[in-house]
Every structure is written in structure tokens, then in C-alpha cells.
Design an enzyme around this catalytic site. Structure first.
Site, PDB file in Angstrom:
ATOM      1  N   LYS A  75     -10.190  -7.020 -10.218  1.00 13.88           N
ATOM      2  CA  LYS A  75      -9.033  -7.898 -10.124  1.00 13.88           C
ATOM      3  C   LYS A  75      -9.501  -9.326 -10.378  1.00 13.88           C
ATOM      4  O   LYS A  75     -10.324  -9.870  -9.629  1.00 13.88           O
ATOM      5  CB  LYS A  75      -8.406  -7.781  -8.737  1.00 13.88           C
ATOM      6  CG  LYS A  75      -7.187  -8.666  -8.568  1.00 13.88           C
ATOM      7  CD  LYS A  75      -6.509  -8.420  -7.249  1.00 13.88           C
ATOM      8  CE  LYS A  75      -5.323  -9.335  -7.065  1.00 13.88           C
ATOM      9  NZ  LYS A  75      -4.663  -9.130  -5.774  1.00 13.88           N
ATOM     10  N   LYS A  77      -6.860  -5.397 -13.497  1.00 17.73           N
ATOM     11  CA  LYS A  77      -5.684  -6.247 -13.336  1.00 17.73           C
ATOM     12  C   LYS A  77      -6.039  -7.693 -13.601  1.00 17.73           C
ATOM     13  O   LYS A  77      -7.039  -8.150 -13.062  1.00 17.73           O
ATOM     14  CB  LYS A  77      -5.180  -6.080 -11.896  1.00 17.73           C
ATOM     15  CG  LYS A  77      -4.035  -6.969 -11.531  1.00 17.73           C
ATOM     16  CD  LYS A  77      -3.725  -6.818 -10.085  1.00 17.73           C
ATOM     17  CE  LYS A  77      -2.687  -7.883  -9.749  1.00 17.73           C
ATOM     18  NZ  LYS A  77      -2.499  -8.040  -8.345  1.00 17.73           N
TER      19      LYS A  77
HETATM   20  C1  PBG Z   1      -1.931  -9.227  -3.472  1.00 23.36           C
HETATM   21  C2  PBG Z   1      -1.498  -8.931  -4.855  1.00 23.36           C
HETATM   22  C3  PBG Z   1      -1.220  -9.802  -5.912  1.00 23.36           C
HETATM   23  C4  PBG Z   1      -0.717  -9.011  -6.951  1.00 23.36           C
HETATM   24  C5  PBG Z   1      -0.763  -7.697  -6.516  1.00 23.36           C
HETATM   25  N1  PBG Z   1      -1.268  -7.663  -5.229  1.00 23.36           N
HETATM   26  C6  PBG Z   1      -1.247 -11.280  -6.001  1.00 23.36           C
HETATM   27  C7  PBG Z   1      -2.485 -12.049  -5.866  1.00 23.36           C
HETATM   28  O1  PBG Z   1      -3.597 -11.532  -5.781  1.00 23.36           O
HETATM   29  O2  PBG Z   1      -2.354 -13.277  -5.809  1.00 23.36           O
HETATM   30  C8  PBG Z   1      -0.226  -9.507  -8.280  1.00 23.36           C
HETATM   31  C9  PBG Z   1       0.825  -8.661  -8.948  1.00 23.36           C
HETATM   32  C10 PBG Z   1       1.567  -9.338 -10.053  1.00 23.36           C
HETATM   33  O3  PBG Z   1       1.277 -10.489 -10.438  1.00 23.36           O
HETATM   34  O4  PBG Z   1       2.483  -8.701 -10.571  1.00 23.36           O
HETATM   35  N2  PBG Z   1      -3.220  -9.641  -3.299  1.00 23.36           N
END
Ligand code: PBG
Length: 326
Positions: A195, A248
Site C-alpha cells: 500500500k 494499492k
Molecule cells: C484505510 C484505508 C484507506 C483506503 C482504504 N483503506 C485510506 C488511507 O490509507 O488513507 C483508501 C481507499 C480509496 O482511496 O479508495 N487505511
């Protein structure tokens, strides 16, 4: 020198021929629909930066889940808007909270639908970070205990899959241990293994009310410049017992999806995130591009890169579009 014997256009002459030699396809069974659940009844609050996306109270979320199942979608992923936030994110493991209540209600209404729960603290902490703080520093090991409690509360509510998205080191192992010790060895872990600290999450933080109050997430999420580090993260999550690994965001990281696909034998997911969704919606609503064609091409590129599963706010649309073209 190959021409005129070799003519690639031969196999492009008709749609049937093209279909016959097509290498990749999109299927409804590969799409997961994300939903934001809140308290109240009859709530359907639009998210301004994500046209077509809403925050739902549990009763409305159940209707949505029923619709997802009837469209042939295999699963949903739930995010919660809690009634209260504190320093340690304790509402994240409160059995009365929106996510736990939604899991229960949806499982009852559509038992066959796979329920994935995002397992993170950022929606539940008053400071908006994904872990516990000591001063301005996000604490790794102390956060693991809380994440394990959160995962366990989701499992108790009936979640099929828990999806840690916090990027703390060792969280897959900590969650696996907690699940196994409590009789939930059948609950799977979809790890947000790779991520990135990405600007593409902007609209999500409106939807989930989870923007950090200070600083950013770069001390725990990955540097967008790195791909070898992605392999390291996946190796570690595999060793800790992840069942599915996720990359992601998706669109700007197709090379990473491919690299991860080549080094693992477990399913690879990708998250077509909020910013990717918002960009398409903004352009489509201005008449600057054809939404359906763009979405299908984008999602196809994720499949071609190696994604087995795609989490996307377009999931219901795609399910409908795939039905039309069948
Ligand atoms: C929570 C999380 C996030 C997303 C999914 N789980 C946001 C972040 O890390 O700031 C992003 C999903 C999206 O942008 O559609 N940590």
C-alpha cells in the site's frame, strides 16, 4: 522480412475472431464492491468527491448488499463511520459499531455474499492516523494488539475475510494468531501488503472521514518510487499467513501488480481507489470521455497486469455492463 506472410490483422477481422484469441477478460466474479457504513436509519449520504458513492446506514447497506449479490458480485468490503473517535481508536472493536452491525445484518440477509472488513484504525482515531501515537510517532507494536482486537470483533460479527490496511509491520501474523486462538482459523486475511502513500486516496478520506489531523502516512505506507520493497512486503505477509495480497492503488502501479503476481502463488488483488474513480467520474460528467469504455479498459489493464480480484467503486456498473454485452 516477416511481412507479407505474417499479418496480425488477420485475427482482428471480426468480433468473434477477436473474442476467440482474446487473452484477458473481465468477469463479475472478480469484482468487490466497497461500502461505507454509518449509524442511523434510512441514511444514504452522497460523498461529494465520489458521485454515485454513499455512506449507508446498516438497513440501507443490507439492501445494497442484496443488490450486489443479485448482480452476481461475489463480495463487498466494508468501511465504518463510528459514533465516536478517541486517541486509541477503541470504537474500531466495539461490537455495537456500524461495521460489526452491518456484517451481522448482511450475513443474515445474504449469507452467500463474502464480507470483507477493512481492518484499520484511521476512521476510529481522533488524530486520523492508522495506529497508536506516542507524541507524533505512530507506534508499531502497540498498534498490533489493537488491530488484532479489531479483526477479532469483525470475525465475531461474521466477517469472512479481514483486510488489514494500516501497514504496520507484523500485523498479518498478529491477526492470524488472534483469529486462530479464538477459533476463527477459517477467517481469511486479505493483506493490503503493498500500500503506497498515495495522493489517489484523497476522496476516500472524505468518504470515510479519515484524513490525518497532522502530518501524512509516509512513515508507514510505502514510497511510490519503490518496487523491490513491494516484493519484500509480500514475502513477509506470505510468511505471516496472508491468504490474498493486495496492491494499492491500481492504475499507477500496474508494474507492481505484475511483479507481485510473478513472485507468488496466492491470489493477487488490487484496489481501484477513490482518486482513480473520481478522475473518471469528473471527466465523464463533463462529457470528456466515455465512462463505460474507460472503466472497462482500466479494469482490463489491471487484470492483464495480473490482478485476480479488483476492489472497485465501479463494481455494480461493471456487473450491469457485462450482462448487457453477454
Ligand atoms: C484505510 C484505508 C484507506 C483506503 C482504504 N483503506 C485510506 C488511507 O490509507 O488513507 C483508501 C481507499 C480509496 O482511496 O479508495 N487505511
Amino acid at each position: 522480412m516477416y511481412f507479407p506472410k505474417l499479418r496480425p490483422r488477420r485475427l482482428r477481422q471480426t468480433e468473434t475472431l477477436r473474442k476467440m484469441v482474446r487473452e484477458t477478460s473481465l468477469a463479475v466474479c472478480d469484482m468487490i464492491y466497497p461500502m461505507f457504513v454509518s449509524h442511523g436509519r434510512g441514511v444514504k449520504t452522497p460523498v461529494p468527491s465520489m458521485p454515485g458513492v454513499f455512506q449507508f446506514s446498516v438497513d440501507v447497506a443490507v439492501q445494497e448488499a442484496v443488490e450486489c449479490a443479485s448482480l452476481g458480485l461475489p463480495g463487498i468490503i466494508l468501511f465504518g463511520l463510528p459514533a465516536y473517535k478517541d486517541e486509541t481508536g477503541s470504537s474500531a472493536y466495539d461490537p455495537e459499531e456500524a461495521v460489526q452491525q452491518a456484517v451481522k445484518a448482511i450475513k443474515k440477509a445474504v449469507p452467500e455474499l463474502i464480507i470483507i472488513t477493512d481492518t484499520c484504525l484511521c476512521e476510529y482515531t481522533s488524530h486520523g492516523h492508522c495506529g497508536l501515537l506516542d507524541g507524533n510517532i505512530v507506534q508499531n507494536d502497540a498498534t498490533l494488539e489493537v488491530l488484532a482486537r479489531v479483526a477479532l470483533s469483525h470475525a465475531r460479527a461474521g466477517a469472512d475475510v479481514v483486510a488489514p490496511s494500516d501497514m504496520m509491520d507484523g500485523r498479518v501474523g498478529a491477526i492470524r494468531k488472534a483469529l486462530d486462538e479464538n477459533g476463527f482459523e477459517q477467517v481469511a486475511i486479505l493483506s493490503y501488503a503493498v500500500k503506497y502513500a498515495s495522493a489517489f486516496y484523497g476522496p476516500f478520506r472524505d468518504a470515510a472521514d479519515s484524513a490525518p489531523m497532522f502530518g501524512d502516512r509516509r512513515s508507514y505506507q510505502m514510497d511510490p518510487a519503490n518496487i523491490r520493497e513491494a516484493i519484500k512486503e509480500v514475502q513477509q505477509d506470505l510468511a505471516e499467513g496472508a491468504d490474498i495480497v493486495m496492491v494499492k492503488p491500481a492504475l499507477a502501479y500496474l508494474d507492481v501488480i505484475r511483479a507481485v503476481k510473478e513472485m507468488t502463488t496466492i491470489p493477487v488483488a488490487t484496489y481501484n481507489v477513490s482518486g482513480e474513480y473520481a478522475m473518471v467520474k469528473a471527466a465523464a460528467n463533463n462529457g470528456w470521455l466515455n465512462e463505460k469504455d474507460i472503466v472497462m479498459e482500466m479494469l482490463l489493464s489491471m487484470k492483464r497486469a495480473g490482478a485476480d480480484l479488483i476492489l472497485t467503486y465501479f463494481a455494480k456498473d461493471v456487473a450491469r455492463w457485462l450482462k448487457e454485452t453477454d
